[in-house]
Design an enzyme around this catalytic site. Structure first.
Site, mmCIF file in Angstrom:
data_model
loop_
_atom_site.group_PDB
_atom_site.id
_atom_site.type_symbol
_atom_site.label_atom_id
_atom_site.label_comp_id
_atom_site.label_asym_id
_atom_site.label_seq_id
_atom_site.Cartn_x
_atom_site.Cartn_y
_atom_site.Cartn_z
ATOM 1 C CE LYS A 1 -20.896 -17.054 34.551
ATOM 2 N NZ LYS A 1 -20.725 -16.607 35.958
ATOM 3 C CD GLU B 1 -19.099 -18.781 26.542
ATOM 4 O OE1 GLU B 1 -18.373 -19.141 27.474
ATOM 5 O OE2 GLU B 1 -20.276 -19.132 26.425
ATOM 6 C CG HIS C 1 -28.737 -13.029 25.932
ATOM 7 N ND1 HIS C 1 -28.355 -14.016 25.062
ATOM 8 C CD2 HIS C 1 -28.454 -11.852 25.323
ATOM 9 C CE1 HIS C 1 -27.846 -13.460 23.975
ATOM 10 N NE2 HIS C 1 -27.894 -12.153 24.095
ATOM 11 N NE ARG D 1 -29.737 -18.140 40.287
ATOM 12 C CZ ARG D 1 -29.033 -17.843 39.202
ATOM 13 N NH1 ARG D 1 -27.806 -17.374 39.316
ATOM 14 N NH2 ARG D 1 -29.549 -18.017 37.999
#
Lengths: 169, 502, 502, 169
Positions: C121, C205, C240, C297
Site C-alpha cells: 500500500k 493513516e 471492517h 483479485r
C-alpha cells in the site's frame, strides 16, 4: 452380495460389495471400484478414477428412480412372492386385444360400435386427460368385440375400454 | 405503494406456477394475496405457500377454477379488493371481467369489451384490418357447418388451419392437409374448444408452411397510453403448444422489428386495450407478417420479456388496474441481452407427448446466476390429472443468444424430476440441434427435425445408474414416501377420482 | 470458445462459494475444472460438485490452500493449463502468480509485478499520486517500530487507522482513538496480518469519521485497454468487513461518478494492470474522494456489477488470461437498474459476531426472479472452524434501489439455515432501518445504529414454534442426521481437530 | 399428551393432541387448533383460522431447531436420565471464574500471568478462530489462579483456559 432388479422388463443382477464410502461392482472378470458420498441420501457423488458423477437415486415403494447426466433410468425390485409375474406398470396385461386408457381421464368420443371391423391405426375411442385428447387406436385389423365405456365416463388405466379380435389379413 | 385505487389484497384465480408468480408480485408490493384451490390441489404448492387460501370445489375445472360464482364468493369472504386471473381458466373470459367489476372487485386485466372484441377472432380481424394492421392473406370465415368449412377450405386451398374462435395455447387447433381429414379435425377442435374455453365455435384460415410465431408484448393504461415491450419468438411448438421461447428473435431485422412494434401498438389502440397483452403475428419467410390474434392475458412466456427489459409485467398489471398510468414510456424500454424459456411439462415426448400424472418422488430444480425458475411443484407433490401438465419454467439470460442457450443447457442438465415423465431430455435435444443454434426455426421445426424422437442413453451411464440403484435399495424410503408424512400427504389419484365421481 | 492461448482445464485454488462460482464459469465456457480441498473439506460442496478434485493437505490453510507447491502439483497432476485463485488465500500473492507462470500454467489474474506494486500500500500510494489519482490527506508511513507509530499518529492526530500493508477484507485492521490503545492495536493487526496474508507489516493513516466506501470495478487486457464497470458502495461493514454491498451508490452524482471512473482507469493504467481488479476509494461527506487501495483479485461482491452490467466478470478474466482483448469498450458498459448483495456469515451478531462452526442441519436457500444465490454450502454440510465463515451470498436486482432492497428482504425472509448461527436477522434489521432506506450510510453506520444489537422475536411466533417443536419431536431424525448417511458423512469438528493435531 | 422441552434453560411443557393433519394445543383454559401439512417432514405449513405460517422444524440429536417468519428458536429434549443437570451447550458450566474458548481455535496470545490481578473486561487470552481474533476477558476484577494454555495451542470449548478468583471491590 447380489442385488436383483427389473429393468425394461428384464431381470438384472448386480454383484457388489458395499463399504462405508465405497462400492465394488463385479461383472464377470471385470471389477470397478467406486467411491461415493451422499449428504441427503438421494443425491450421490459417485467417483471412479478421480472423475465424479452426480447421480440422484431414490426408492419409492418398489421402484428405484435413478437420474444420471446421461439420462434417467428406472429399476423395479423383483416381486418377492412370485418371481415370474411382473407386468408393465400402468400398461395392463400386455394383451394387445384389450385396450385400456393410457392415463386416467374422460371418454369424450366413442368412434366405433360393437361388431364393427376396424383397420390398423383406426381411432376407436378418444380419452381426454390433462386438457389434451388422446386417441386409442387399433393395433391391427380387427373386429370390435366389446365396448366397455361410454362418452362422458371417467376411466382409469385399469378398465378395459375396448376388446378386439384380430382379423387375419 | 402509492396506487391510485386502493388495492390491498388480491385473490389469485389460478393454480400452479402462475398463481405463485402473481402472489410473489403482490408480496413484493406489500399487498396481501389469497389462493383458491380445488380438492385435487389441497396440497399443491400454490396453496402451501399462500398466506391464505380457500377451497372452491371438486377437481373438475368447471366446478372450481372455472366457476365464476365460487371465485367471487371466495374473494368476498376473504376481503379481497382485486382478482388476478393468471393465464388459462377464466383469464380471457369477458363475463368474468364484467362480473368482478359488478361485484366491486378490481379485475387485473382488460375490461369485458376488449376481451370480447379480441377473444372473437373474427371480429378482431376486422378491427385490425380497419387499423391497418396486416392480417393473414386468404383468411376465410365459416359458419360452423361442415359444408361451409369444406367450400371455404377448397377456395383457400389446402393446407388449412382449424382454430377455436375463443382459443389459445394450441387447444382446439388442427392442421388439415387432406380433405378427408376435415370432418374429424373440425369436430375434434370443437370438442377441445368447448372443454377448454366453454365455446365450441371454430373457424378456418390459410396455413403458412414455414412461418415463425413472433409475438409482441403490449402494455396499456386507462389513460390510453400504449407501448410495446418488443418481441418474443415462440416458433418451437409441439402439438401447436409453445415449449421454447426466446427474445429477441433471431429472425427480425431492426426494420421489421420497428414495423411490427408499430403494428402491435396500433392493435392495442384499436381495441382500446388496457393492461398487459400479447399481439401474435406469423412471420413469413419473405419478411412479411400477419396479425394472428391478441391474447388478453399475461402469457406463460412473459418472464423472458422481464429478463431483457427489467420490467415486472405482473406488478405493472396491478398498478394499471389500480388506475395508475404506465410507469414508463416507449423510449424507456431498452431490451438488453437475450433470454430463453423452456417449459417443463409432465409428459412423455417419446410417446406422443402423453401427459404424465402422479407423484414427483424427487425434485431438484437448478439455481445459478442468470437463471430464473418459475415453478409450481415441489419434491413429493402430486401432479393431478385434471389440469395442464406444466410443472415449471426455466428461464435463462445471456449477453447473447449463444450464452443464453448455453446456460439453458446447463440448467436443464441440472434439472432433476423423478417419478413422472418430463420433456427435459427432449428440450436438451432441441437446443443442441445445429439448426436451432443457427436460428433456423419455424412452427414446423419439431415436426420436421424431431419426428418419432426417442431418448438415447449412453450405455456408459448405465453402469453408474446401477451403482445408484444399489445404493438406493440399501437406503430407507425417501422422506416423502415414508413415515407419517405420506399418510398425511396427498391422496392418490384413485382417491381423487373416487371423490370426483361421488 | 475461441481463446487466443489455449485454456482447456482450470484448477480452482480456493474453496466455498467462489470455487463454485469459478467452476460454473468454466462449465459455461465448455472448459474443464479441478477443485482442490483440505482434509477438513472432504465433503465440502465445492468438492462434491467438482468434475475432478485433488486432496492437497491438512485443514490448516498454510498446509493446504496457502501451499503454492501443493497447488501447482495438483494442477500438473490433473493436466490443467490454468489456475484461478478466487479471492483470499493466494489470490493476491505475487509469488504465486510468478510461480504459476514459471511452471507453464496461465495465472488467471494480474502478473506478479502489478500484484507486488499494488499489494504494497505504500508503493501503490506513490504510484497513484504520480498518476494524479487523489490519495488520502494526512496519510503517513511508519516503519513498524511502535515509537514511530506513536509519533506518526500524533502528527496526523487521532483517530488513526492501523492497516496491514498486504491486507484486505478487514483483517489486520484497527481504528485507534486513544493513544493508550495504540500498542495493542498495532500488535493485534500485525498478528492477524501475519496469519491471514503471511506478512506482518502494518501502517497508519488518517481515519475519516464519516466516509463511504466506494469502489470501482476495473478490467484491463494485455494490449493495455482498461475500462471501469462503475461503482459498488460497500459502506455497511462490521468489524471492517463488508456485509451489504450495492450498485449504484445512492451518494454519487453523475459528476462524481465520472471523476471517480476516470481515476479508477488511471489507476489501472498506472499499475499496468491486467485482469479484473477493484479500485477502492473513501468518499468524504463533502464529495471529495481518496484512493485507498487496489484489490488485485475478483471481489466477493462482484455479482452486483454482473447484475447491472450483464457482463460475466469471471468469464472475462478467463478470456483476458488467454490473451484475448477485452470483449467490450467503455461505451458498451451501460449499467441498468440496482443490485444489492448480502453476505450470509456463520456468526452470531448478538454476541460480538462470534463465528459459528458446526453442522448445518437444515438449509433452504430462496429461489425467485431477480435473485441470485452464490452458495458454498448444502443441507447437512459441516462449516469448518479453519476458514472464513462466509456461507453464501444473496444478490437481488431491481429497477431501482427500493425494489432491489424489497426483494432482498423477501429473499432473507425465505433464507433458512438451522444448526448454526447466521447473520440473516441482523441483515434484515439493517435493511429495514430508515437511514438505510434513505441511503444515509457510511462505514460507521453499524457502530452508530446497531451497537449491542440483539434479535427480538415477537412472542406470537413462539406459539407456532412450539407446534413445530412438537411435530419435529414426533418425527424421525432428519435424513442428514440419521441412517447410514451420517455415519458416512463428515466427521465432527473434534475428529477434525484430532487429525490436525496428529 | 404432554411434550417436554428445554428452551432458554427453562423447562417447558406443551399439552397437545396430534391428529393426522391437525394439532390441538391446550394452554390452561385456552385452546388453539392448528392444521398442518408437511411434504418432506421438515417444512411445515401450520394454519390457524385460515392464516398459514410456514415453519421449518428439524430434530438433530437432542436438539430441535425451529425457524418461523418471526425468528429462529431452539428447543432441547429434556435429559432422559437425570432431570436436573442440563448445562448450556458449548458454554461450560456457567461458573464465570473458569474461562473456556467460545469456539474451537488456536491460542495466539496469552496476555496475563498466574497470580496477576486483572480488572473487569481486561483481555486475558486471545483465541483465533475462523480468521478472527476473539479475546477472552475477565468478567469481574479478579486474580489469575491458573493458566492452562500456551500460545500456539489448539483448544476446544471444553478446556478451561484460565481460572480466576473474584476480588472484592
Amino acid at each position: 452380495m447380489d442385488f436383483e432388479f427389473v429393468h425394461n422388463d428384464e431381470r438384472l443382477t448386480v454383484r457388489a460389495e458395499v463399504g462405508k464410502n465405497s462400492i465394488r461392482v463385479v461383472d464377470g472378470d471385470s471389477e470397478i471400484s467406486y467411491d461415493f458420498f451422499s449428504a441427503d441420501g438421494s443425491l450421490f457423488t459417485i467417483s471412479a478414477n478421480g472423475k465424479a458423477t452426480r447421480v440422484v437415486a431414490v426408492k419409492d415403494g418398489e421402484t428405484i428412480y435413478v437420474s444420471t447426466p446421461g439420462g434417467d433410468f428406472q429399476f423395479r425390485l423383483p416381486p418377492s412372492v412370485d418371481g415370474d409375474t411382473f407386468s408393465e406398470a400402468g400398461g395392463g396385461s400386455g394383451d394387445k386385444s384389450k385396450l385400456v386408457a393410457p392415463m386416467p381421464g374422460k371418454v369424450v368420443k366413442v368412434l366405433v360400435e360393437e361388431g364393427q371391423a376396424v383397420t390398423e391405426k383406426e381411432k376407436l375411442v378418444i380419452v381426454e386427460a390433462m386438457k389434451m385428447e388422446n386417441p386409442l387406436v387399433a393395433p391391427y385389423p380387427a373386429q370390435v368385440v366389446k365396448i366397455n365405456c361410454e362418452e362422458g365416463q371417467l376411466v382409469d388405466t385399469e378398465i378395459i375400454l375396448v376388446e378386439l379380435k384380430e382379423l387375419e389379413n | 405503494m402509492s396506487l391510485a385505487k386502493a388495492i390491498k389484497k388480491i385473490l389469485v384465480a389460478n393454480r400452479g406456477e402462475i398463481a405463485l408468480r402473481v402472489m410473489r408480485a403482490a408480496r413484493e408490493m406489500g399487498l396481501g394475496s389469497v389462493a383458491v384451490y380445488s380438492e385435487a390441489d389441497r396440497f399443491a404448492r400454490h396453496v402451501i405457500e399462500a398466506e391464505e387460501s380457500v377451497l372452491i370445489g371438486p377437481p373438475s375445472p368447471l366446478e372450481s377454477y372455472l366457476s365464476i360464482e365460487k371465485i367471487i364468493d371466495a374473494a368476498k369472504q376473504t376481503g379481497c379488493d382485486a382478482i388476478h386471473p393468471g393465464y388459462g381458466f377464466l383469464a380471457e373470459n369477458a363475463e368474468f371481467s364484467r362480473v368482478c367489476t359488478e361485484a366491486g372487485l378490481i379485475f387485473i386485466g382488460p375490461g369485458p369489451e376488449a376481451i370480447s372484441l379480441l377473444g372473437n377472432k373474427l371480429i378482431s380481424r376486422e378491427t385490425m384490418e380497419a387499423a391497418d394492421v396486416p392480417v393473414i392473406t386468404g383468411k376465410k370465415i365459416a359458419s360452423g357447418k361442415l359444408d361451409d368449412f369444406r367450400s371455404a377450405a377448397e377456395e383457400i386451398g389446402y393446407p388449412v388451419l382449424i382454430k377455436a374462435a375463443s382459443g389459445g395455447g394450441g387447444k382446439g387447433m388442427r392442421v388439415v392437409t387432406d380433405p378427408a381429414e376435415l370432418k374429424d379435425a373440425v369436430e375434434g377442435a370443437s370438442r377441445e374448444a368447448k372443454s377448454a374455453f366453454g365455446d365450441e365455435t371454430v373457424y378456418l384460415e390459410k396455413y403458412l408452411t414455414r412461418p415463425r410465431h413472433i409475438e409482441f408484448q403490449i402494455m396499456a393504461d386507462e389513460a390510453g397510453n400504449a407501448v410495446h415491450l418488443f418481441e418474443r419468438e415462440c416458433s418451437i411448438q409441439r402439438r401447436h403448444q409453445k415449449i421454447i421461447e426466446e427474445t429477441p428473435s433471431p429472425a427480425l431485422t431492426p426494420e421489421i422489428r420497428e414495423q411490427m412494434g408499430v403494428a402491435a401498438v396500433a392493435a392495442a389502440k384499436a381495441a382500446k386495450y388496457v393492461s398487459a397483452g400479447t399481439v401474435e403475428f406469423l412471420l413469413d419467410e419473405d419478411g412479411s407478417f400477419y396479425f394472428l390474434e391478441v391474447n388478453t392475458r399475461i402469457q406463460v412466456e412473459h418472464p423472458i420479456t422481464e429478463m431483457t427489459t427489467g420490467i415486472d409485467l405482473v406488478k405493472e398489471q396491478i398498478r394499471i388496474a389500480s388506475g395508475d398510468p404506465l410507469s414508463f414510456a416507449q423510449e424507456d424500454i431498452r431490451p438488453f441481452g437475450h433470454a430463453t424459456e423452456c417449459r417443463i411439462y409432465a409428459e412423455d415426448p417419446a410417446n406422443g407427448f402423453l401427459p404424465s400424472s402422479g407423484k414427483i418422488v424427487y425434485l431438484d430444480e437448478p439455481s445459478a446466476a442468470n437463471l430464473r425458475i418459475d415453478s409450481g411443484v415441489y419434491s413429493g407433490c402430486e401432479v393431478p390429472v385434471f389440469y395442464d401438465p406444466i410443472l415449471s419454467k426455466v428461464i435463462t439470460w445471456g449477453k447473447d443468444r449463444r450464452e443464453s442457450t448455453r446456460r439453458m443447457l446447463l440448467a436443464l442438465a441440472d434439472y432433476k424430476a423423478l417419478g413422472i415423465k418430463t420433456n427435459v431430455r427432449y428440450l436438451q435435444a432441441i437446443l443442441q440441434h445445429p439448426e436451432y443454434a443457427a436460428g433456423n426455426i419455424y412452427t414446423g421445426f419439431l415436426d420436421e427435425h424431431f419426428p418419432g424422437w426417442t431418448d438415447e442413453r449412453p450405455t456408459a451411464e448405465f453402469d453408474v445408474a446401477k451403482v445408484g440403484a444399489v445404493l438406493a435399495s440399501l437406503h430407507q424410503e425417501t422422506a416423502t414416501s415414508s413415515g407419517d408424512e405420506s399418510r398425511r400427504g396427498p391422496a392418490s389419484i384413485w382417491n381423487q377420482l373416487a371423490s370426483w365421481e361421488m
